[in-house]
Design a protein around this motif. Structure first.
Motif, PDB file in Angstrom:
ATOM      1  N   SER A  79      20.418 -24.352 -10.933  1.00 43.49           N
ATOM      2  CA  SER A  79      20.559 -24.655 -12.363  1.00 43.49           C
ATOM      3  C   SER A  79      19.477 -25.618 -12.824  1.00 43.49           C
ATOM      4  O   SER A  79      18.893 -25.444 -13.902  1.00 43.49           O
ATOM      5  N   THR A  80      19.207 -26.621 -12.022  1.00 38.20           N
ATOM      6  CA  THR A  80      18.167 -27.591 -12.368  1.00 38.20           C
ATOM      7  C   THR A  80      16.813 -26.909 -12.479  1.00 38.20           C
ATOM      8  O   THR A  80      16.048 -27.163 -13.420  1.00 38.20           O
ATOM      9  N   ILE A  81      16.515 -26.027 -11.544  1.00 34.23           N
ATOM     10  CA  ILE A  81      15.236 -25.302 -11.575  1.00 34.23           C
ATOM     11  C   ILE A  81      15.164 -24.433 -12.826  1.00 34.23           C
ATOM     12  O   ILE A  81      14.143 -24.400 -13.523  1.00 34.23           O
ATOM     13  N   TRP A  82      16.258 -23.723 -13.133  1.00 33.81           N
ATOM     14  CA  TRP A  82      16.298 -22.852 -14.318  1.00 33.81           C
ATOM     15  C   TRP A  82      16.052 -23.667 -15.592  1.00 33.81           C
ATOM     16  O   TRP A  82      15.187 -23.337 -16.403  1.00 33.81           O
ATOM     17  N   ILE A  83      16.810 -24.739 -15.751  1.00 33.66           N
ATOM     18  CA  ILE A  83      16.723 -25.548 -16.975  1.00 33.66           C
ATOM     19  C   ILE A  83      15.350 -26.191 -17.099  1.00 33.66           C
ATOM     20  O   ILE A  83      14.729 -26.158 -18.170  1.00 33.66           O
ATOM     21  N   ASP A  84      14.846 -26.760 -16.015  1.00 37.53           N
ATOM     22  CA  ASP A  84      13.526 -27.395 -16.056  1.00 37.53           C
ATOM     23  C   ASP A  84      12.435 -26.377 -16.403  1.00 37.53           C
ATOM     24  O   ASP A  84      11.539 -26.669 -17.202  1.00 37.53           O
ATOM     25  N   SER A  85      12.528 -25.201 -15.823  1.00 37.22           N
ATOM     26  CA  SER A  85      11.516 -24.160 -16.090  1.00 37.22           C
ATOM     27  C   SER A  85      11.577 -23.724 -17.552  1.00 37.22           C
ATOM     28  O   SER A  85      10.544 -23.575 -18.211  1.00 37.22           O
ATOM     29  N   ARG A  86      12.782 -23.498 -18.046  1.00 33.35           N
ATOM     30  CA  ARG A  86      12.948 -23.070 -19.438  1.00 33.35           C
ATOM     31  C   ARG A  86      12.479 -24.163 -20.396  1.00 33.35           C
ATOM     32  O   ARG A  86      11.775 -23.885 -21.365  1.00 33.35           O
ATOM     33  N   GLY A  96      25.891 -20.778 -21.986  1.00 38.21           N
ATOM     34  CA  GLY A  96      26.401 -19.927 -20.913  1.00 38.21           C
ATOM     35  C   GLY A  96      25.351 -19.072 -20.218  1.00 38.21           C
ATOM     36  O   GLY A  96      25.622 -18.509 -19.159  1.00 38.21           O
ATOM     37  N   VAL A  97      24.160 -18.972 -20.788  1.00 41.60           N
ATOM     38  CA  VAL A  97      23.121 -18.123 -20.189  1.00 41.60           C
ATOM     39  C   VAL A  97      22.741 -18.643 -18.801  1.00 41.60           C
ATOM     40  O   VAL A  97      22.624 -17.867 -17.849  1.00 41.60           O
ATOM     41  N   CYS A  98      22.576 -19.938 -18.676  1.00 44.44           N
ATOM     42  CA  CYS A  98      22.207 -20.517 -17.373  1.00 44.44           C
ATOM     43  C   CYS A  98      23.276 -20.190 -16.331  1.00 44.44           C
ATOM     44  O   CYS A  98      22.945 -19.792 -15.210  1.00 44.44           O
ATOM     45  N   ASP A  99      24.533 -20.329 -16.690  1.00 45.24           N
ATOM     46  CA  ASP A  99      25.624 -20.046 -15.746  1.00 45.24           C
ATOM     47  C   ASP A  99      25.598 -18.592 -15.279  1.00 45.24           C
ATOM     48  O   ASP A  99      25.778 -18.306 -14.092  1.00 45.24           O
ATOM     49  N   VAL A 100      25.365 -17.674 -16.208  1.00 45.92           N
ATOM     50  CA  VAL A 100      25.295 -16.252 -15.854  1.00 45.92           C
ATOM     51  C   VAL A 100      24.110 -16.010 -14.918  1.00 45.92           C
ATOM     52  O   VAL A 100      24.232 -15.318 -13.898  1.00 45.92           O
ATOM     53  N   ALA A 101      22.973 -16.592 -15.260  1.00 47.11           N
ATOM     54  CA  ALA A 101      21.769 -16.414 -14.432  1.00 47.11           C
ATOM     55  C   ALA A 101      22.003 -16.936 -13.019  1.00 47.11           C
ATOM     56  O   ALA A 101      21.659 -16.267 -12.038  1.00 47.11           O
ATOM     57  N   ILE A 102      22.612 -18.092 -12.902  1.00 47.49           N
ATOM     58  CA  ILE A 102      22.821 -18.697 -11.588  1.00 47.49           C
ATOM     59  C   ILE A 102      23.842 -17.898 -10.786  1.00 47.49           C
ATOM     60  O   ILE A 102      23.681 -17.698  -9.576  1.00 47.49           O
ATOM     61  N   ARG A 103      24.872 -17.370 -11.429  1.00 49.14           N
ATOM     62  CA  ARG A 103      25.829 -16.510 -10.707  1.00 49.14           C
ATOM     63  C   ARG A 103      25.118 -15.286 -10.135  1.00 49.14           C
ATOM     64  O   ARG A 103      25.372 -14.880  -9.007  1.00 49.14           O
ATOM     65  N   ASN A 116      14.718 -18.295  -3.633  1.00 49.58           N
ATOM     66  CA  ASN A 116      15.141 -19.519  -4.306  1.00 49.58           C
ATOM     67  C   ASN A 116      14.426 -19.724  -5.640  1.00 49.58           C
ATOM     68  O   ASN A 116      14.713 -19.026  -6.591  1.00 49.58           O
ATOM     69  N   ALA A 117      13.489 -20.649  -5.692  1.00 48.33           N
ATOM     70  CA  ALA A 117      12.800 -20.962  -6.951  1.00 48.33           C
ATOM     71  C   ALA A 117      12.031 -19.754  -7.470  1.00 48.33           C
ATOM     72  O   ALA A 117      11.951 -19.538  -8.681  1.00 48.33           O
ATOM     73  N   ARG A 118      11.483 -18.957  -6.576  1.00 53.85           N
ATOM     74  CA  ARG A 118      10.772 -17.740  -6.985  1.00 53.85           C
ATOM     75  C   ARG A 118      11.738 -16.783  -7.689  1.00 53.85           C
ATOM     76  O   ARG A 118      11.391 -16.165  -8.689  1.00 53.85           O
ATOM     77  N   GLU A 119      12.971 -16.693  -7.193  1.00 58.27           N
ATOM     78  CA  GLU A 119      13.965 -15.819  -7.831  1.00 58.27           C
ATOM     79  C   GLU A 119      14.356 -16.350  -9.208  1.00 58.27           C
ATOM     80  O   GLU A 119      14.575 -15.565 -10.131  1.00 58.27           O
ATOM     81  N   VAL A 120      14.440 -17.656  -9.353  1.00 57.72           N
ATOM     82  CA  VAL A 120      14.735 -18.249 -10.657  1.00 57.72           C
ATOM     83  C   VAL A 120      13.616 -17.872 -11.626  1.00 57.72           C
ATOM     84  O   VAL A 120      13.868 -17.432 -12.755  1.00 57.72           O
ATOM     85  N   ARG A 121      12.379 -18.039 -11.188  1.00 56.75           N
ATOM     86  CA  ARG A 121      11.231 -17.721 -12.041  1.00 56.75           C
ATOM     87  C   ARG A 121      11.243 -16.246 -12.453  1.00 56.75           C
ATOM     88  O   ARG A 121      11.045 -15.907 -13.613  1.00 56.75           O
ATOM     89  N   ARG A 122      11.512 -15.361 -11.491  1.00 56.87           N
ATOM     90  CA  ARG A 122      11.543 -13.926 -11.803  1.00 56.87           C
ATOM     91  C   ARG A 122      12.616 -13.600 -12.842  1.00 56.87           C
ATOM     92  O   ARG A 122      12.376 -12.831 -13.769  1.00 56.87           O
ATOM     93  N   LEU A 123      13.794 -14.175 -12.661  1.00 58.65           N
ATOM     94  CA  LEU A 123      14.888 -13.906 -13.592  1.00 58.65           C
ATOM     95  C   LEU A 123      14.574 -14.476 -14.968  1.00 58.65           C
ATOM     96  O   LEU A 123      14.829 -13.833 -15.996  1.00 58.65           O
ATOM     97  N   LEU A 124      14.009 -15.665 -15.013  1.00 59.13           N
ATOM     98  CA  LEU A 124      13.640 -16.270 -16.291  1.00 59.13           C
ATOM     99  C   LEU A 124      12.549 -15.445 -16.969  1.00 59.13           C
ATOM    100  O   LEU A 124      12.591 -15.218 -18.185  1.00 59.13           O
ATOM    101  N   GLU A 125      11.579 -14.964 -16.208  1.00 55.28           N
ATOM    102  CA  GLU A 125      10.528 -14.119 -16.783  1.00 55.28           C
ATOM    103  C   GLU A 125      11.105 -12.812 -17.314  1.00 55.28           C
ATOM    104  O   GLU A 125      10.686 -12.319 -18.364  1.00 55.28           O
TER     105      GLU A 125
END
Length: 147
Positions: A79-86, A96-103, A116-125
């Motif tokens: 979650s921290t990686i997602w929020i910081d990246s966004r 709720g978007v972050c929660d769905v993404a992390i699930r 890990n972080a690469r997967e967060v980046r891919r999903l955010l992209e």
């Protein structure tokens, strides 16, 4: 000489199945022994591949390296990686978007290849591409909202 030598996916040196890998690993062992007070060698990769390829070459290899295993990030870390990246992109998201993404990400964790972080980046992209595809003539990147 001194410093750190980092070899990612080092099991691909495969000294058992590749004659070039055997030569490289032999040189690496010599370097580790001769320069042990001056250099740190870090071999990164999947544990099972190391066992099958790299360490199978020489039973003494494993004792020359300290094993450190990195666990996948947990919900809070992802979650921290997602929020910081966004936030770095100065974009907003609906509640709720972050929660769905992390699930979604956590369903993949523990599997070989989970980045890990690469997967967060891919999903955010991916979410970004979808949001951009919904733009109209009034769209402004400053108002980017991921749904």
């Amino acid at each position: 000489m001194g410093g750190v030598l980092f070899i990612d996916e080092a099991y691909d040196l495969d000294p058992v199945g590749d004659f070039k890998g055997k030569t490289i690993v032999n040189e690496l062992l010599t370097l580790c022994e001769d320069q042990r007070d001056n250099i740190s060698v870090i071999l990164a990769g999947y544990e099972d591949d190391f066992q099958k390829k790299f360490f199978a070459y020489n039973p003494g290899l494993k004792s020359r390296f300290k094993e450190v295993i990195f666990e996948d990030f947990d919900r809070k870390e992802l979650s921290t990686i997602w929020i910081d990246s966004r936030e770095r992109m100065k974009w907003k998201e609906e509640e709720g978007v972050c929660d769905v993404a992390i699930r979604r990400l956590l369903k993949k964790s523990g599997r070989k290849g989970f980045g890990n972080a690469r997967e967060v980046r891919r999903l955010l992209e991916s979410a970004t591409r979808k949001a951009l595809s919904r733009q109209d003539e009034t769209f402004s990147p400053d108002d980017m909202i991921i749904e």
